[in-house]
Design a protein around this motif. Sequence first.
Motif, mmCIF file in Angstrom:
data_model
loop_
_atom_site.group_PDB
_atom_site.id
_atom_site.type_symbol
_atom_site.label_atom_id
_atom_site.label_comp_id
_atom_site.label_asym_id
_atom_site.label_seq_id
_atom_site.Cartn_x
_atom_site.Cartn_y
_atom_site.Cartn_z
ATOM 1 N N PRO C 85 0.834 -1.219 0.000
ATOM 2 C CA PRO C 85 0.000 0.000 0.000
ATOM 3 C C PRO C 85 0.861 1.258 0.000
ATOM 4 O O PRO C 85 0.382 2.323 -0.381
ATOM 5 C CB PRO C 85 -0.795 -0.127 1.290
ATOM 6 C CG PRO C 85 -0.072 -1.088 2.133
ATOM 7 C CD PRO C 85 0.604 -2.028 1.193
ATOM 8 N N ARG C 86 2.108 1.136 0.430
ATOM 9 C CA ARG C 86 2.991 2.300 0.425
ATOM 10 C C ARG C 86 3.223 2.833 -0.991
ATOM 11 O O ARG C 86 3.565 3.986 -1.172
ATOM 12 C CB ARG C 86 4.353 1.918 1.025
ATOM 13 C CG ARG C 86 4.335 1.732 2.522
ATOM 14 C CD ARG C 86 4.501 3.053 3.220
ATOM 15 N NE ARG C 86 4.712 2.869 4.649
ATOM 16 C CZ ARG C 86 3.906 3.351 5.579
ATOM 17 N NH1 ARG C 86 2.840 4.040 5.249
ATOM 18 N NH2 ARG C 86 4.174 3.160 6.848
ATOM 19 N N ARG C 107 -5.394 -1.026 8.638
ATOM 20 C CA ARG C 107 -3.951 -0.754 8.582
ATOM 21 C C ARG C 107 -3.499 -0.446 7.163
ATOM 22 O O ARG C 107 -2.678 0.440 6.945
ATOM 23 C CB ARG C 107 -3.180 -1.975 9.083
ATOM 24 C CG ARG C 107 -3.205 -2.121 10.585
ATOM 25 C CD ARG C 107 -2.108 -3.076 10.975
ATOM 26 N NE ARG C 107 -2.392 -3.722 12.240
ATOM 27 C CZ ARG C 107 -1.657 -4.697 12.736
ATOM 28 N NH1 ARG C 107 -0.612 -5.144 12.059
ATOM 29 N NH2 ARG C 107 -1.945 -5.232 13.887
ATOM 30 N N THR C 108 -4.071 -1.187 6.219
ATOM 31 C CA THR C 108 -3.691 -0.945 4.831
ATOM 32 C C THR C 108 -4.088 0.471 4.420
ATOM 33 O O THR C 108 -3.321 1.187 3.771
ATOM 34 C CB THR C 108 -4.377 -1.964 3.916
ATOM 35 O OG1 THR C 108 -4.182 -3.249 4.445
ATOM 36 C CG2 THR C 108 -3.818 -1.895 2.518
ATOM 37 N N ALA C 111 -1.743 2.855 5.829
ATOM 38 C CA ALA C 111 -0.405 2.823 5.260
ATOM 39 C C ALA C 111 -0.357 3.407 3.857
ATOM 40 O O ALA C 111 0.730 3.645 3.331
ATOM 41 C CB ALA C 111 0.103 1.370 5.229
ATOM 42 N N ASP C 114 -1.370 9.622 1.195
ATOM 43 C CA ASP C 114 -2.312 10.562 0.592
ATOM 44 C C ASP C 114 -1.678 11.196 -0.633
ATOM 45 O O ASP C 114 -0.473 11.384 -0.649
ATOM 46 C CB ASP C 114 -2.668 11.660 1.609
ATOM 47 C CG ASP C 114 -3.646 11.144 2.643
ATOM 48 O OD1 ASP C 114 -4.494 10.307 2.274
ATOM 49 O OD2 ASP C 114 -3.517 11.549 3.809
#
Lengths: 214, 682, 178
Positions: C85-86, C107-108, C111, C114
């Motif tokens: 997801p980063r 959490r995803t 992570a 934005d």
Amino acid sequence: MNMNLQFLAMTIFLTTIFFHIIRRNSYTASAYAVQSLAVVLLLFRSFLATGSLSMLLTVILVLAIKVFLALHLFSNFVKKYKPGVSATAYLNLPLTLIVVAALSAFAHSRVFAPLAAIVPENAALLSLGIAGMLISLLLMVNRKGILSQIIGVLSLENSIVVFGLFAGLEQSAILQIGIMFNILVWLIITSIFSSMIYRHFGALETAEMTSLKE
Amino acid sequence: MTEFFASSRGFVVLLLLFAIGAAGSLLFNKNDRQANYWSNLFACAGSLWGMFVAIGALVAPEPVAFTLGFSPFSLLRFSFLLDRLAAFFLFVISLIAFFCSIYAIDYVKHYYGKYGIGTLGFFYNIFIAGMLLVASAANGLFFLVAWEIMSVASFFLVIHDRDEQENIRAGLLYLIMTHLGTAFIIAAFLLLYRSTGSFDFSAIQSGGAAISPVVKNAVFVLSLIGFGTKAGIIPLHVWLPAAHPAAPSHISGLMSGVMIKTGIYMMIRVFLDLLAPFPLWWGVVLLIAGAVSALLGVLYALAEHDIKKLLAYHSIENIGIILLGLGSALTFLSLQLPTLALLGLVASLFHTLNHATFKSLLFLGAGAVINQTHTRNMEELGGLIRLMPQTALLFLTGSMAISALPPFNGFFSEWLTFQSLFQGIAATDSRTIWVFVIAAGSLAFTGGLALACFVKAFGAVFLARPRSNEAQHAREPSFFMLAGMWPLAALSLLFGIVSGYVANILQDVAGTLSVFQGFPSPFLLAETGRISAGGFSFVSPPVVFLLLLIALFAVFTAFNFLFFKKQKTTFGPTWDCGADLTPRMEITSTGFARSIILIFKGIMKPTMLKSVECRDGETRYLPKSREIRLGISNIYDTCLYKPAQDLALRFSLYARKMQSGLINMYILYILAALLGALYFSL
Amino acid sequence: MIRLLRKTVATPSPLISIDPSACERVDISVVGREIEDHVKRLFRGSLAIRQVDAGSDNAAEQELVALSNPFYDVERFGVHFVASPRHADMLMATGPVARNMAEALRRTYAATPDPKFVVALGDDAIDGGIFRGSYAVYDAVKNVIPVDYEIAGDPPSPRAILCALLKILETIGANSLN
């Protein structure tokens, strides 16, 4: 040089060799008494020469301890424990005699000339004294029986006394008396210890004692 | 005023302070608190006084020489010589001892009720006094006495934590090694005595011309081994990594910071002061020893995961660097290049000072960590930067200094060492140039590896997350421990910034040695804080410092106000792919260093032991647990000390055959010995 | 206040409605080109999607996997499925959010950097679908994390996903112009 003197010195030297030849312990003890007697006579001669009273005291002490007490102790010892009727040695008799001869020759050789030259007129007797010491040491090396060892030490001491006398190294009477006392104690201790060892291990031969090493 | 300090009376006061400290702490043995304060405060006072004595001797126009008391032996004289070299070492010893004593006030508290503080304080004071005596003695026998006081006192300090079997073994190893060294030193001094007829340094120096070259060379080899054992030259270093972890940390700091430097001091004293002139190969041998120690020391440090052992190996490395400077000084002197020799000696003295400051800082920092976490194993530490921020900053300072990063002091002394090696490459012919090339290469390599090693050490200890329960509950150390470390960190920075002036002072110190008399133009020019190596190159520490500050400021501002201006910073947890982060996911110090070790596996001989435990005992198809042990094989034990031990054992067994236990045999020996003695003497 | 109210009323439904028959007729490469244009404009050539399986029955995953096969091959249009997801611009959540997966989904979401877009894919993700009301699920992705767009279908076909994606990109483009 005095015939007397020579005779006494020869007696001491020959008894030293005699220790190597004889096997019976009772004879060894007697031979030691004879040797000590010769030493006493030598000391007595020196007393006659100097006339000092302390020397007389020394003579009497030596006579008492070395001749009578030692003989008494040794014969008791032999009778009581019979530490081998005949003592055994590492070298057989001919070989022992060859080594004794070699040591005597060494003592008379050039190596000891400086020592023998301390009193030039007694040179032969001094060499004899040295030979006596070496042969006594050899006795301790060669014999297995404990009695022979003790006799070896005492005979070594006799030879040293003789050497000192002939070399003119005047030992003070006090020193002599001290040595006598020492020997007395030593004799008593060795006899007690040997009897204790005998009681514990049933043997008085040094070869047997290697098993106690570790 | 300075005359009073640097006089016999001033020195007696110095010794008295330590004597009172030692005696008092024994008296207070029953009461731990009193013994602690008494011994450490007197050690502080003594060290402070020692600094004044050293400064007094440094500014005195003539060397201060005096004799105290009288001795019953004609050869032993309690004579002292405080020339500038001795004064410099006195200063270093006192300086480090001062801060270590401050640190100790709080540090030894965790021994309360466990071990007697009285004996610790007693030996501590004796130990410092012994080091001061070593540095100031001017008589060979007196020096040996002082040397022995220092060694034995430090032995008792090493085994202070005596409940652990390992510490006792380490202490014994230290005792054996140090006495092995002392034996060589005694042999060296006896040889000197035989040639000159005196144990007085001044007499040896003036009679130096009479010493034959063979004796000189023998003395060189003997004292290199003897003092090298104390200094920790590879392969005589084996006691260092064992003894340092065993000792309490302030003791390790002192031992590593200054005690091993007494070996260097005596090398300078004996080689440069007493034995000059000397052949070329002495310097070459020192250079090679230095290069080997530096490179191997840092490699072994890299493989270590015990933090104090790691620091101990770094001491070996830094001794190697000091020896590089000293070796180049000796080489230049025998090549008749005294100005360059001065440069080399200044480099080695400067590094001595610097290593003393940052290594004691690192040991004290490690002590603070160990005190809190009760483990020396870096694999069980981690994350301490949040719990002990001050300690982390101090340790980082020490790490940067020892890794020779500007503007800290380590950089400038290594720079000077490099300069002297480069000058050696430039100025010498093909006979010696290869040594300088190898030495410079090894020094460069060492610097890089040291940096890697401290990235590993700092990262494993202070960064990431705590790897053990103990590490989670660490707290910042108490006041006096921090008070002992902060000034050392400040000094590391300060000696870096003002290194131009320090180098100037050290040039005066080194220049007073007799070998440098009569050469007016020093090679090293330091003006306005700039160090300039004879026009060949120069570096200006304040400018470097300012540039770094400006760069730091510029980067900070640029990031904050230009690049990140519009961006919003949010803090969130680390993305862990849905799993939970555990300390086991962190890179270990072993893993960090493994790749470098594998590059050097020809030298390091890494070992790997695998063992598998199976559920099914016989067929071994279903493994239950696997264990892999990575290590470094100890080639010094297997290749040097073990064979020597085997040889001694075999000889002993052979000699034992003589012991038959048969009384006749012994009398035969007596007879043979008597006959032999008579034969040869008459 | 009025502006807010108006905005609330005016806020379009997150559901992306597409005309299935129109979508059937149109050529994939044409849709793809348009997607590519938008991706080039809005995401500098690369749209990174992180797919989150929040208790899905794997039907939607099959369709998403099909997007990467040689027939659809969305990568040529600049759309990538990424592993973390980063790296993602967009989260595609599938499934009715089983209770055990809710925390992972949160959490995803946290992570993902934005700006990010969350797309609930499939009927299960929109309102729980056939699992709705089960004690084991939260019924919809929007009950756990904010959802920007929804793609209906049980499961939506790859073609439908592509059309919806185009619609989404168009919406994003229109919003960014405002």
